[in-house]
Design an enzyme around this catalytic site. Structure first.
Site, PDB file in Angstrom:
ATOM      1  N   ALA A  52       0.837  -1.199   0.000  1.00  0.00           N
ATOM      2  CA  ALA A  52       0.000   0.000   0.000  1.00  0.00           C
ATOM      3  C   ALA A  52       0.871   1.246   0.000  1.00  0.00           C
ATOM      4  CB  ALA A  52      -0.890  -0.006   1.232  1.00  0.00           C
ATOM      5  N   GLY A 101      -0.304  -5.423   0.431  1.00  0.00           N
ATOM      6  CA  GLY A 101      -1.486  -5.315  -0.427  1.00  0.00           C
ATOM      7  C   GLY A 101      -1.270  -5.937  -1.796  1.00  0.00           C
ATOM      8  N   GLU A 116      -1.985  -9.432  -1.490  1.00  0.00           N
ATOM      9  CA  GLU A 116      -3.434  -9.623  -1.315  1.00  0.00           C
ATOM     10  C   GLU A 116      -4.162  -9.577  -2.658  1.00  0.00           C
ATOM     11  OE1 GLU A 116      -4.751  -8.103   2.926  1.00  0.00           O
ATOM     12  OE2 GLU A 116      -3.329  -6.679   2.088  1.00  0.00           O
ATOM     13  N   GLU A 156       3.229  -5.695   7.020  1.00  0.00           N
ATOM     14  CA  GLU A 156       2.361  -4.752   7.747  1.00  0.00           C
ATOM     15  C   GLU A 156       2.682  -4.652   9.237  1.00  0.00           C
ATOM     16  OE1 GLU A 156      -0.195  -6.024   4.230  1.00  0.00           O
ATOM     17  OE2 GLU A 156       1.343  -6.898   5.492  1.00  0.00           O
TER      18      GLU A 156
END
Length: 697
Positions: A90, A136, A139, A159
């Site tokens: 992210a 992300g 993901e 994270e």
């Protein structure tokens, strides 16, 4: 060798499907279709060298998915058009300063809907992954039906380093696909894994080379590719009672590394899986709430701050490193480790010493280090080839940079300089790793004092990222710039400081360590003193740290700083001198305050005899903030953020506090000053608040 690898990566041609037309309706994506009717969706974030996920990018992905739903291609390939890798995670900027968990949850909910939509596409979808695929980005890949990794791919969920856990459905999709006993630890530690390991875990279905991508994609879309399937064990491990048992074990593992009061994220992740691991929809929903709650914690916001401090300090290095050959003088603990680190980062290194034994010891330690940090046997061999023993100091003549790391004695250093200066080539830099002798004193015997500067590394060199780059008022500005670029080139963070006793980090650490000695003098038990620091969040207590650094070095630095700052520092107890005279120097001699075995302090089952008081914590911690304010006021460092970064990256200062100045700001400057005043009344002038607090913001 390393530069050759980099060239191969730089020139690598990615198989990106059909050539996109120039008038793409999308800013950050290219969408094409090949002759077989397979759609190729390329992530290509506008104006950056790496793909990161942000709200605008995810919104645009939603439009792309709507178009794909209408078109119904025969298959979908998702790839990055960036050479650097798939998606690096992210865009952390979006997280800064978040205070409203509800707003975060709404935004993350929008992103969830898009990832769910990708997963629900009724066409065979395959992610082709090269380079970094993190957070992300992973993901997004997990929402595809299949994953093909290029051999150099790296996967991970970092994270937790930001005080968070995955938030785009990763906690659910990862633990369903991969055995939770392996999936959970990866999310809990933030470690990355390579393509082979990802294949063995069942995270990717196939590993291939770039030149075979088209065939692999055909196999995937046609259903010929052998898919990785979650084993029956996964179903068993996802049963409620089993999850309860395993979660308990995970909690006790997490507690060894990070206490819940300071680092809530790992525990939130374990709770999430324990409560909802068997129910996909419930867990997806609970993940959003949990992620949003973590985002607004002081821990996450401070760790995000530290992330940006690292980026800011990387920029201080600049680019254009000119140093290729480093000559290190002194193969002791520091010199040997500096040489090993530089060779491991691609530099040619010659290592000189008066005796052969220290050089042999340094090379053995280097081999151990490379075995841990370099992934390929050939890379270990190449790094050892670059680290050359140099008994006759031949390397001086060709070195671009000479780092002197001999014991802290002025006459000894000056003698070394007298011998090497005539042999140095023009334009070479002479750097000292001194932590205690001012450069003003060292330069007096030099013919060309302008090429002298300090490169002060911290112990252990392979773990602490900071290097203090020290200048005196006659240092050549161009050479200083080259020294900063060199620090960046060996993957370290430079801190430009003006020469002054103790520079920044040792000057901040010394009162912390000496205060602990004063407490010992007051008959406070060492376990309680170390527990006080750990309770605040320090990685280790000051007594254990003193042993680690070496009591002789603590004494030298303490004496040097006391000669300059006098009673602003705690006194050095007489028994500390006796200990050093007896040769009880800490870790390196096997005995200091603790007994050391295999490089670890034998703390045994000792927990603190009594609970440390708030006053003890203040006595240890607040002087560090006080010194940092003084260094700003004196202009030794010119930026408060960089001071915080330096103390975190040079000492391991509790990262979730955001640094000693950020801690003071959070606690309130008035409170800090009045607490220091109260400590001054009780214990004496060493706690006097610095004048710099008046203007500190």
């Amino acid at each position: 060798m390393d530069s050759q690898i980099m060239n191969v990566l730089g020139d690598r041609v990615l198989e990106l499907g059909p050539t996109p037309s120039a008038d793409s309706p999308y800013k950050n994506f290219k969408l094409t279709r090949d002759s077989e009717g397979v759609a190729w969706l390329l992530f290509d974030r506008e104006g950056t060298s790496a793909n990161t996920l942000s709200a605008d990018l995810i919104e645009e992905l939603d439009k792309v998915l709507a178009e794909l739903e209408g078109q119904r291609p025969t298959g979908l390939v998702i790839r990055s058009a960036k050479k650097s890798g798939f998606i690096a995670g992210a865009d952390v900027n979006a997280f800064r300063g978040a205070t409203d968990a509800g707003a975060v949850e709404t935004e993350i909910g929008r992103a969830h809907a898009v990832i769910d939509r990708l997963e629900a596409l009724r066409v065979p979808s395959v992610a082709v992954i090269h380079g970094f695929c993190l957070g992300g980005g992973l993901e997004v890949a997990l929402a595809c039906q299949m994953r093909i990794a290029i051999e150099d791919a790296r996967f991970g969920f970092p994270e937790v380093m930001l005080g968070l856990h995955p938030g785009l459905g990763g906690t659910v999709r990862f633990t369903q696909l991969v055995n939770p006993m392996q999936a959970m630890p990866l999310m809990l530690t933030g470690k990355t894994i390579d393509a082979r390991k990802a294949k063995s875990l069942g995270l990717v279905d196939a590993v291939t080379q770039e030149r075979h991508v088209l065939n692999a994609v055909k196999d995937a879309v046609s259903g010929r590719m052998k898919r990785a399937r979650p084993g029956l064990l996964n179903n068993f491990l996802s049963l409620g009672p089993v999850r309860g048992f395993l979660a308990g074990r995970m909690r006790s593992e997490a507690a060894k590394a990070a206490p819940e009061a300071h680092y809530p994220a790992p525990y939130a992740l374990i709770d999430l899986w324990e409560k909802h691991g068997g129910d996909r929809r419930a867990m997806l929903s609970a993940e959003k709430t949990s992620f949003a709650k973590l985002m607004v914690t002081p821990t996450a916001q401070n760790l995000i701050r530290v992330f940006f401090l690292r980026e800011q300090m990387k920029k201080l290095a600049g680019s254009g490193n000119k140093i290729e050959h480093v000559h290190v003088i002194g193969a002791g603990a520091m010199g040997g480790d500096i040489a090993a680190w530089c060779a491991g980062q691609g530099m040619r290194v010659t290592l000189a010493d008066m005796k052969a034994e220290p050089i042999a010891g340094a090379i053995k330690r280097a081999a151990d280090l490379y075995g841990k940090i370099l992934r390929k046997r050939t890379a270990v061999r190449d790094a050892l080839d670059r680290l050359m023993p140099d008994m006759h100091a031949e390397g001086v003549r060709n070195a671009d940079l000479i780092i002197e790391a001999v014991p802290e004695k002025l006459e000894l250093k000056q003698k070394v300089y007298a011998g090497l200066e005539p042999k140095m080539k023009p334009g070479a830099i002479l750097a000292t790793n001194t932590s205690s002798i001012p450069l003003q004193d060292l330069r007096t015997t030099l013919q060309k004092p302008e090429r002298l500067l300090g490169l002060h590394f911290f112990n252990p060199v392979s773990r602490l990222q900071l290097v203090e780059v020290v200048s005196h008022d006659g240092t050549d500005a161009q050479l200083l710039k080259e020294a900063l670029a060199f620090v960046g080139a060996i993957d370290r963070l430079p801190l430009p400081v003006k020469s002054s006793p103790g520079f920044l980090v040792n000057r901040a650490l010394t009162p912390y360590m000496l205060e602990a000695m004063v407490m010992l003098d007051e008959k406070i038990d060492k376990t309680v003193i170390d527990a006080a620091a750990k309770k605040f969040g320090m990685p280790m207590g000051p007594i254990e740290l003193a042993d680690q650094v070496g009591l002789d070095i603590c004494l030298d630095v303490g004496d040097m700083l006391r000669s300059k700052f006098g009673d602003m520092l705690p006194p050095t107890p007489a028994w500390l001198r006796e200990k050093v005279a007896k040769g009880e120097l800490g870790r390196k001699t096997g005995k200091g305050f603790y007994i050391w075995k295999d490089g670890k302090a034998d703390i045994g089952g000792m927990s603190a005899i009594s609970e440390p008081s708030a006053e003890m914590i203040d006595r240890l911690i607040l002087p560090m903030s006080n010194v940092c304010v003084a260094c700003l006021r004196e202009g030794i460092v010119d930026n408060a953020d960089v001071v915080d970064g330096a103390v975190i990256f040079g000492t391991g200062y509790a990262p979730f506090r955001g640094g000693p100045l950020n801690y003071a700001r959070t606690r309130g400057v008035e409170n800090v000053v009045s607490t220091l005043d109260a400590l001054t009344d009780k214990f004496g002038g060493r706690f006097t608040p610095d004048a710099g607090w008046e203007n500190f913001k």
